[in-house]
Write a protein that holds these residues in place. Sequence first.
Motif, PDB file in Angstrom:
ATOM      1  N   GLN A 158       0.840  -1.202   0.000  1.00 31.40           N
ATOM      2  CA  GLN A 158       0.000   0.000   0.000  1.00 31.40           C
ATOM      3  C   GLN A 158       0.879   1.257   0.000  1.00 31.40           C
ATOM      4  OE1 GLN A 158      -2.651   0.483   3.353  1.00 31.40           O
ATOM      5  NE2 GLN A 158      -4.057   1.725   2.129  1.00 31.40           N
ATOM      6  N   ALA A 159       1.946   1.248   0.772  1.00 34.93           N
ATOM      7  CA  ALA A 159       2.860   2.395   0.793  1.00 34.93           C
ATOM      8  C   ALA A 159       3.494   2.592  -0.585  1.00 34.93           C
ATOM      9  CB  ALA A 159       3.929   2.200   1.860  1.00 34.93           C
ATOM     10  N   ARG A 160       3.862   1.495  -1.231  1.00 32.25           N
ATOM     11  CA  ARG A 160       4.445   1.573  -2.574  1.00 32.25           C
ATOM     12  C   ARG A 160       3.417   2.113  -3.574  1.00 32.25           C
ATOM     13  NH1 ARG A 160       8.950   2.652  -5.049  1.00 32.25           N
ATOM     14  NH2 ARG A 160       9.279   1.414  -6.909  1.00 32.25           N
ATOM     15  N   GLU A 161       2.171   1.670  -3.408  1.00 30.55           N
ATOM     16  CA  GLU A 161       1.086   2.172  -4.264  1.00 30.55           C
ATOM     17  C   GLU A 161       0.952   3.689  -4.108  1.00 30.55           C
ATOM     18  OE1 GLU A 161      -3.719   1.482  -4.900  1.00 30.55           O
ATOM     19  OE2 GLU A 161      -2.733   0.692  -3.117  1.00 30.55           O
ATOM     20  N   TYR A 162       1.008   4.172  -2.881  1.00 33.38           N
ATOM     21  CA  TYR A 162       0.919   5.620  -2.634  1.00 33.38           C
ATOM     22  C   TYR A 162       2.027   6.367  -3.368  1.00 33.38           C
ATOM     23  CZ  TYR A 162      -2.505   5.237   1.215  1.00 33.38           C
ATOM     24  OH  TYR A 162      -3.616   5.028   1.975  1.00 33.38           O
ATOM     25  N   SER A 163       3.231   5.801  -3.378  1.00 32.62           N
ATOM     26  CA  SER A 163       4.364   6.499  -3.977  1.00 32.62           C
ATOM     27  C   SER A 163       4.288   6.552  -5.501  1.00 32.62           C
ATOM     28  CB  SER A 163       5.680   5.846  -3.545  1.00 32.62           C
ATOM     29  OG  SER A 163       5.844   4.593  -4.181  1.00 32.62           O
ATOM     30  N   ARG A 164       3.465   5.706  -6.108  1.00 35.86           N
ATOM     31  CA  ARG A 164       3.402   5.646  -7.565  1.00 35.86           C
ATOM     32  C   ARG A 164       2.032   6.013  -8.144  1.00 35.86           C
ATOM     33  NH1 ARG A 164       6.735   0.969 -10.118  1.00 35.86           N
ATOM     34  NH2 ARG A 164       8.735   1.392  -9.153  1.00 35.86           N
ATOM     35  N   THR A 182      -8.284   4.612   2.439  1.00 33.45           N
ATOM     36  CA  THR A 182      -7.191   3.634   2.441  1.00 33.45           C
ATOM     37  C   THR A 182      -6.176   3.928   3.545  1.00 33.45           C
ATOM     38  OG1 THR A 182      -5.952   4.865   0.748  1.00 33.45           O
ATOM     39  CG2 THR A 182      -7.449   3.116  -0.017  1.00 33.45           C
ATOM     40  N   GLY A 183      -5.970   5.216   3.836  1.00 26.79           N
ATOM     41  CA  GLY A 183      -5.029   5.581   4.901  1.00 26.79           C
ATOM     42  C   GLY A 183      -5.546   5.206   6.277  1.00 26.79           C
ATOM     43  N   LEU A 184      -6.828   5.417   6.500  1.00 25.42           N
ATOM     44  CA  LEU A 184      -7.420   5.020   7.779  1.00 25.42           C
ATOM     45  C   LEU A 184      -7.344   3.502   7.954  1.00 25.42           C
ATOM     46  CD1 LEU A 184      -8.855   5.982  10.335  1.00 25.42           C
ATOM     47  CD2 LEU A 184     -11.027   5.724   9.114  1.00 25.42           C
ATOM     48  N   HIS A 185      -7.608   2.793   6.875  1.00 27.92           N
ATOM     49  CA  HIS A 185      -7.481   1.338   6.959  1.00 27.92           C
ATOM     50  C   HIS A 185      -6.026   0.947   7.220  1.00 27.92           C
ATOM     51  CE1 HIS A 185      -6.880  -2.768   5.492  1.00 27.92           C
ATOM     52  NE2 HIS A 185      -8.008  -2.968   6.146  1.00 27.92           N
ATOM     53  N   GLY A 186      -5.099   1.599   6.537  1.00 21.44           N
ATOM     54  CA  GLY A 186      -3.680   1.310   6.756  1.00 21.44           C
ATOM     55  C   GLY A 186      -3.263   1.551   8.201  1.00 21.44           C
ATOM     56  N   ALA A 187      -3.820   2.579   8.822  1.00 17.69           N
ATOM     57  CA  ALA A 187      -3.530   2.837  10.237  1.00 17.69           C
ATOM     58  C   ALA A 187      -4.043   1.689  11.108  1.00 17.69           C
ATOM     59  CB  ALA A 187      -4.164   4.157  10.678  1.00 17.69           C
ATOM     60  N   HIS A 188      -5.211   1.159  10.773  1.00 14.21           N
ATOM     61  CA  HIS A 188      -5.739   0.018  11.521  1.00 14.21           C
ATOM     62  C   HIS A 188      -4.892  -1.240  11.296  1.00 14.21           C
ATOM     63  CE1 HIS A 188      -9.279   2.569  12.040  1.00 14.21           C
ATOM     64  NE2 HIS A 188      -9.554   1.798  13.075  1.00 14.21           N
ATOM     65  N   VAL A 189      -4.378  -1.410  10.087  1.00 16.85           N
ATOM     66  CA  VAL A 189      -3.467  -2.530   9.822  1.00 16.85           C
ATOM     67  C   VAL A 189      -2.228  -2.391  10.700  1.00 16.85           C
ATOM     68  CG1 VAL A 189      -1.956  -3.614   8.099  1.00 16.85           C
ATOM     69  CG2 VAL A 189      -4.291  -2.966   7.483  1.00 16.85           C
ATOM     70  N   PHE A 190      -1.692  -1.182  10.807  1.00 17.23           N
ATOM     71  CA  PHE A 190      -0.517  -0.947  11.646  1.00 17.23           C
ATOM     72  C   PHE A 190      -0.800  -1.309  13.108  1.00 17.23           C
ATOM     73  CE2 PHE A 190       2.168   1.672  14.359  1.00 17.23           C
ATOM     74  CZ  PHE A 190       3.425   1.302  13.898  1.00 17.23           C
ATOM     75  N   VAL A 191      -1.960  -0.894  13.612  1.00 12.90           N
ATOM     76  CA  VAL A 191      -2.334  -1.246  14.993  1.00 12.90           C
ATOM     77  C   VAL A 191      -2.436  -2.769  15.121  1.00 12.90           C
ATOM     78  CG1 VAL A 191      -4.187  -1.120  16.720  1.00 12.90           C
ATOM     79  CG2 VAL A 191      -3.463   0.943  15.503  1.00 12.90           C
ATOM     80  N   GLY A 192      -3.057  -3.409  14.130  1.00 16.64           N
ATOM     81  CA  GLY A 192      -3.171  -4.865  14.151  1.00 16.64           C
ATOM     82  C   GLY A 192      -1.814  -5.549  14.140  1.00 16.64           C
ATOM     83  N   LEU A 193      -0.900  -5.043  13.336  1.00 19.07           N
ATOM     84  CA  LEU A 193       0.448  -5.610  13.301  1.00 19.07           C
ATOM     85  C   LEU A 193       1.164  -5.431  14.634  1.00 19.07           C
ATOM     86  CD1 LEU A 193       1.639  -4.543   9.734  1.00 19.07           C
ATOM     87  CD2 LEU A 193       1.073  -6.857  10.529  1.00 19.07           C
TER      88      LEU A 193
END
Length: 171
Positions: A89-95, A113-124
């Motif tokens: 997802q981070a790579r997708e953002y950069s391109r 997508t960013g809010l979901h990514g933040a939840h993924v980070f908390v989950g990790l």
Amino acid sequence: MTVHAEAHHGPPVANQSSRVDRVVSGAPEWPPHPFHLPVFVAGVNTVILLTSSFTMHWALQSIKRGNRAGLQAGLVLTLCLGLTFLLTQAREYSRIGFAPHDGGFGSVFYGLTGLHGAHVFVGLTLLTFATVRAFRGHFTQEAHWGVEIPGIYWHFVDVMWIVVYTTVYIL
């Protein structure tokens, strides 16, 4: 009274909002021109995240059966798949070619997508603690809440991604 107020008599037109008309007029396609979404990459990322849900389930079922090696393997695989999702997802953002400030579409895309990514980070983060504890032998067949709670959260993250993926990439 102003001229505008005198020209309009009666209630507003039913089932019509000038705000909605301003937002959606002229943008019948999704994503609106000139934006392009990498649907294939997001689809592969979806498969990665859904697979991580199965590895999380395997980890939990393993400890419920007293299988510590299965617990550890399941948690490590879930962590790896979740991290792969987040890095993709981070790579997708950069391109991707647009930013959050590029109109309503950019704001909605990055917001969801960013809010979901933040939840993924908390989950990790939760899964990292569970994995460390699993390798230290903290879980048993009877005492495994430290795996079950992060697992429930991880499944929530997966379900929410299906909603985001469907809303942003498919519809």
